[in-house]
Each structure stands twice: as C-alpha cells, then as structure tokens.
Design an enzyme around this catalytic site. Structure first.
Site, short mmCIF file in Angstrom:
data_model
loop_
_atom_site.label_atom_id
_atom_site.label_comp_id
_atom_site.label_asym_id
_atom_site.label_seq_id
_atom_site.Cartn_x
_atom_site.Cartn_y
_atom_site.Cartn_z
N SER A 153 27.21 30.73 42.35
CA SER A 153 28.00 30.34 41.18
C SER A 153 27.24 29.37 40.27
O SER A 153 26.46 28.55 40.74
CB SER A 153 29.29 29.65 41.66
OG SER A 153 29.90 28.96 40.61
N TYR B 217 28.63 31.33 34.12
CA TYR B 217 29.68 30.90 33.19
C TYR B 217 28.92 30.52 31.93
O TYR B 217 28.02 29.67 31.98
CB TYR B 217 30.43 29.69 33.72
CG TYR B 217 31.47 30.00 34.75
CD1 TYR B 217 32.40 31.01 34.55
CD2 TYR B 217 31.54 29.27 35.93
CE1 TYR B 217 33.37 31.29 35.51
CE2 TYR B 217 32.51 29.54 36.89
CZ TYR B 217 33.41 30.55 36.67
OH TYR B 217 34.37 30.84 37.61
N THR C 118 30.49 36.23 34.10
CA THR C 118 31.92 36.27 34.41
C THR C 118 32.73 36.21 33.13
O THR C 118 32.57 35.29 32.32
CB THR C 118 32.30 35.09 35.35
OG1 THR C 118 31.62 35.27 36.58
CG2 THR C 118 33.79 35.05 35.61
N LYS D 60 31.06 40.64 35.35
CA LYS D 60 32.04 40.43 36.44
C LYS D 60 33.42 40.17 35.83
O LYS D 60 33.58 39.25 35.02
CB LYS D 60 31.61 39.22 37.28
CG LYS D 60 32.56 38.85 38.42
CD LYS D 60 31.93 37.77 39.31
CE LYS D 60 32.81 37.42 40.51
NZ LYS D 60 33.87 36.46 40.21
N HIS E 126 39.00 37.72 39.63
CA HIS E 126 38.70 36.34 40.02
C HIS E 126 39.55 35.91 41.23
O HIS E 126 40.00 34.78 41.31
CB HIS E 126 38.93 35.39 38.84
CG HIS E 126 37.91 34.28 38.75
ND1 HIS E 126 36.85 34.31 37.88
CD2 HIS E 126 37.81 33.11 39.42
CE1 HIS E 126 36.14 33.20 38.01
NE2 HIS E 126 36.69 32.45 38.96
C1 LIG Z 1 37.56 28.62 45.33
C2 LIG Z 1 37.04 29.72 44.47
C3 LIG Z 1 36.01 29.46 43.57
C4 LIG Z 1 35.50 30.49 42.78
N1 LIG Z 1 34.46 30.22 41.95
C5 LIG Z 1 33.95 31.21 41.18
C6 LIG Z 1 32.85 30.96 40.32
O1 LIG Z 1 32.34 29.85 40.25
N2 LIG Z 1 32.41 32.00 39.57
C7 LIG Z 1 32.96 33.25 39.62
O2 LIG Z 1 32.53 34.16 38.92
N3 LIG Z 1 33.98 33.52 40.46
C8 LIG Z 1 34.48 32.53 41.24
N4 LIG Z 1 35.51 32.81 42.09
C9 LIG Z 1 35.97 34.20 42.26
C10 LIG Z 1 35.15 34.91 43.35
O3 LIG Z 1 33.83 35.13 42.94
C11 LIG Z 1 35.75 36.27 43.71
O4 LIG Z 1 35.92 37.02 42.54
C12 LIG Z 1 37.09 36.17 44.46
O5 LIG Z 1 37.11 35.03 45.28
C13 LIG Z 1 37.30 37.41 45.31
O6 LIG Z 1 38.58 37.39 45.89
P1 LIG Z 1 38.88 36.91 47.40
O7 LIG Z 1 38.74 35.43 47.39
O8 LIG Z 1 40.26 37.37 47.61
O9 LIG Z 1 37.89 37.57 48.32
C14 LIG Z 1 36.04 31.79 42.87
C15 LIG Z 1 37.08 32.05 43.78
C16 LIG Z 1 37.57 31.03 44.58
C17 LIG Z 1 38.64 31.36 45.57
#
Ligand SMILES: Cc1cc2nc3c(=O)[nH]c(=O)nc-3n(C[C@H](O)[C@H](O)[C@H](O)COP(=O)(O)O)c2cc1C
Length: 416
Positions: A151, A174, A200, A285, A309
């Site tokens: 990330s 981002y 993203t 994404k 997300h």
């Molecule tokens: C705590 C947390 C932080 C996340 N941070 C980012 C991030 O910094 N950048 C991003 O593109 N997606 C982020 N996501 C989304 C994840 O990349 C991913 O799309 C998502 O967690 C997938 O679903 P799942 O948690 O049900 O497996 C985040 C998700 C969570 C739960």
C-alpha cells in the site's frame, strides 16, 4: 407465563451462561461465529482450523480502534457481507474419476509464474496490527512464495519490504491531489524495482465508515499521541489519518499542498497520463462494471482488479464475485483480471478462477493472522488458504488452474 414458556426461558438462560454451550447460544441469538467465547480462542497458529479462527484472536488482541479500522465497511457494512454472500450464488459442479495425485496451482501474470493465485492485497498501516507490520507479511509471502502488493500507506518503506520479501513487490498507488507528489511516488516505486503499479480508484468520492468511528469512541487510549490531526485534511478516516502523516513513502516530499490521498478530478485521461509516466505494468484497482473494464482495455491499461475495497467504498451491496462476471465479459481475455473481496475459503478461490479470474487477493484474513501471531500467523492463514484450494481442485478433478472453467459452476440465478 405458562410452564412451557418458563422452561424455555430457563433453558435459554442456561445456554447463555454456560461456558461450554455459549457458542450455541450465540448462534441461536444470530451473533456471528467471531463472537465465540475466550476459551475457544486458539493460542497458536497450528491450532487454527480455518482463517476465521484468527479473527477472534485479533479482536481480542487489538485495541478497539485498530480492530474497527480493519473490520469496518461503510454505512451498514452491507457490502462487506455481500462480498461473502456473493459466493453462495455459485455452486460447484465437480467431476469424478480423474487422476488427481499431481496438482499444479500455479498461475502466470505478465509472463511471471507464481506457485499460487493467492496474492496479498495492499493494506495500509500494518504496524497498527503488529510491531513487525509489512515486514512480517513480506517474510510470510516469501515463505509461501506469494505475490505481495504494498500500500501507499505502508508503515514500512517499499525498499525495506522488498529486501525482506527477497524480490520486488507490486505497488498500490493512492494518487493524492498533487501531481508532483503522485509522480514522485511512482518514480520511487519504479526505482525500487516494482514491476507493476495499481492505481486505486474506488475511494474517489469519500466513504462513510461508521463501524470504525464507533470503535474509536470505545477506545480509551490517547489516540493523538500517535495520530496527529492534519490541518485542512479531507477524507473519511478522521484522526488526520486521511493524510499520510509520518508515512515512509511520503518522507522528503513537499506535502504542504496535499489535502487528500485521492484525486477527486481523476478521469480516464488522468489514468492514461499516469500509465505513460512509468515503465511499470499499470493496473487499475476498483473496477466493478463491464463498461469500465472495456474502457480500461481501450485506454491501454495492462490489467484490472475487481474490488470494492473490501466493502469500504460505497454501499453497493454487491459482492465482487458477482462483479467479476461482467468485468471478465468486458475484458474478453485481453488483459489479466484479479479480484478481491471476501476471499476466505479455497472454494471461494476456485469459484473466481472458474469465472475467469487470473488471480485473487486476500485482505483481512492475513491481517487477522498478523494481529494474532505476527509472521507465523500470516504464514498459517496463507497455508490454510493454499491447502483448501488444493483440496477443492482435487475434489473437482481439476489438475491445473487452467482446467478450472465455467463448467465447474452453477449460477443459482440462471440455473446453469
Ligand atoms: C484495513 C484495511 C486497509 C486497506 N488499505 C488499503 C490501501 O491502503 N490501499 C488499497 O488499495 N486498498 C486497501 N484496502 C483494501 C484491500 O486492498 C482489499 O481490496 C480488501 O481488503 C479485500 O477484501 P477482504 O479484506 O475482504 O479480503 C484495505 C482494506 C483494509 C481492510
């Protein structure tokens, strides 16, 4: 009250109070399995039967605000649930009497072969879950030979993570609302050796994370000792964490004009401009429709990631496994399609591959493992998911991932 009623009430009171039977009481009252009592918590990664066992430990170990940040969706968290429920739309059609002694779970992405289609999704601020944060995830990814996506909001620099992983990771971007900062982030990822960049695009309008806000209210610690509120910040997460205060990827950059990690004005020209600014493979994404999948191909994007997300963008109430169907129709095999959202079981992975995914990403489960036991926890989560995927491949009579196809599924909505 009739004697029958009284007996029923007494039974329910007994169930609720019993340390042995309280999971039953929890089910009876509609609570989720993650509310299992403390005596059910695993005390080492080896005890886990499935990835959910780590969630219960994470809930106990993490401060409420950090657990809330991880667990939250938006509004009523309906999209978080939809990501799981969506898998139930598809049933498995398995084949018999096929020699399944040798199973090959490998997939190829941009000419590179990975032994497993399970990719670590980008999750920000992993040191909020364990002191070793992204480094522990990188070591676990190395053990299981997984592709890892880092990330922008990483709490450890991309250079350090790559060193620990032993090979380049993919970088999630981002964009921020300042092009000079965006360009500097891209150049740093490229110089570090990242072969691919994923922009993203699913938080461009802002998100309403009520579960996170409620959890923060329950947290009695002094959050301001770690999170500094940022003047003029815009975004959803409050505490100033909408802006990357102190995050290593922003070190040395002039952040004085940055007000948001999102580029609210971004459009397809912006995406193309970003793509042209790097030699890395360029993915988007957050694609969930056929139309946007087609536009991505038209604009020369190298790959798309079907994602909402983890239910943290808009409350669409639509699972990504359902969006995958139309995105694959839009790309028509011309570019790789990766999908994430709610992947917890080997059968979930199997269903995505049958619907045409090139790989899947896992998010919260490896963070549960990290929160519970650090690196061994992440390793165990990934190990369980790999194992479950192998088992269902064998049961379905699919020897290679390329053998898994639409004929292995029934879509309940259309009956075939
Ligand atoms: C705590 C947390 C932080 C996340 N941070 C980012 C991030 O910094 N950048 C991003 O593109 N997606 C982020 N996501 C989304 C994840 O990349 C991913 O799309 C998502 O967690 C997938 O679903 P799942 O948690 O049900 O497996 C985040 C998700 C969570 C739960």
């Amino acid at each position: 009250m009739t004697s029958q009623c009284r007996a029923r009430r007494q039974l329910l009171q007994f169930l609720a109070a019993s340390p042995f039977l309280s999971p039953l009481a929890a089910v009876a009252s509609g609570l989720q399995a993650s509310t299992s009592p403390l005596e059910d918590l695993i005390t080492s990664p080896e005890q886990a039967l499935n990835v959910f066992d780590f969630e219960a430990v994470a809930r106990q170990r993490l401060p409420p605000a950090h657990f809330g940040y991880m667990a939250t969706g938006v509004d009523d968290d309906a999209t978080v649930r939809a990501n799981r429920d969506g898998f139930n739309r598809f049933q498995l059609r398995v084949r018999r009497l096929i020699d399944v002694r040798q199973i090959d779970t490998s997939v190829s992405l941009f000419g590179v072969t990975w032994p497993t289609p399970i990719v670590l999704a980008p999750i920000g601020s992993q040191r909020a879950f364990h002191a070793d944060g992204e480094l522990a995830a990188a070591r676990a990814a190395k053990t299981g030979k997984h592709l890892q996506m880092l990330s922008t909001q990483t709490s450890t620099s991309v250079e350090d993570v790559i060193r620990e992983r032993g090979e380049p990771v993919w970088y999630q971007l981002y964009p921020t609302d300042q092009w000079t900062v965006t360009r500097a982030l891209v150049q740093r990822a490229q110089s570090a050796g990242c072969p691919a960049l994923a922009l993203t695009v699913d938080l461009q309008g802002g998100s309403n994370r009520e579960t996170a806000t409620r959890a923060r209210r329950r947290d009695t610690r002094d959050c301001l000792s770690c999170h500094k509120p940022v003047q003029g910040a815009t975004g959803s997460s409050g505490m100033g964490s909408a802006l990357p205060d102190g995050k290593p990827m922003f070190a040395g950059l002039d952040m004085s004009q940055v007000r948001s990690l999102q580029a609210a004005g971004a459009d397809w020209d912006y995406a193309r401009r970003l793509r042209d600014s790097t030699t890395m493979k360029f993915l988007i994404k957050g694609i969930v429709t056929r139309e946007d999948a087609e536009l991505a191909v038209e604009h020369g994007i190298d790959g798309v990631i079907v994602s909402n997300h983890g239910g943290r963008g808009e409350e669409s109430a639509r699972g990504t496994i359902e969006s995958l169907v139309e995105v694959v129709e839009g790309t028509k095999g011309r570019i790789p399609v990766i999908v994430d959202g709610g992947f917890r079981r080997g059968t979930d992975i199997f269903k995505a591959m049958a619907l045409g995914a090139s790989a899947i990403m896992v998010g919260r489960p490896y963070i549960w493992g990290l929160s519970a036991f650090g690196q061994p926890g992440v390793e165990a989560v990934l190990d369980i998911m790999r194992r479950e995927f192998r088992v269902v491949m064998r049961q379905a009579g699919t020897i290679r991932v390329s053998d898994i196809n639409r004929s292995h599924l029934v879509d309940r909505q259309i009956g075939k």
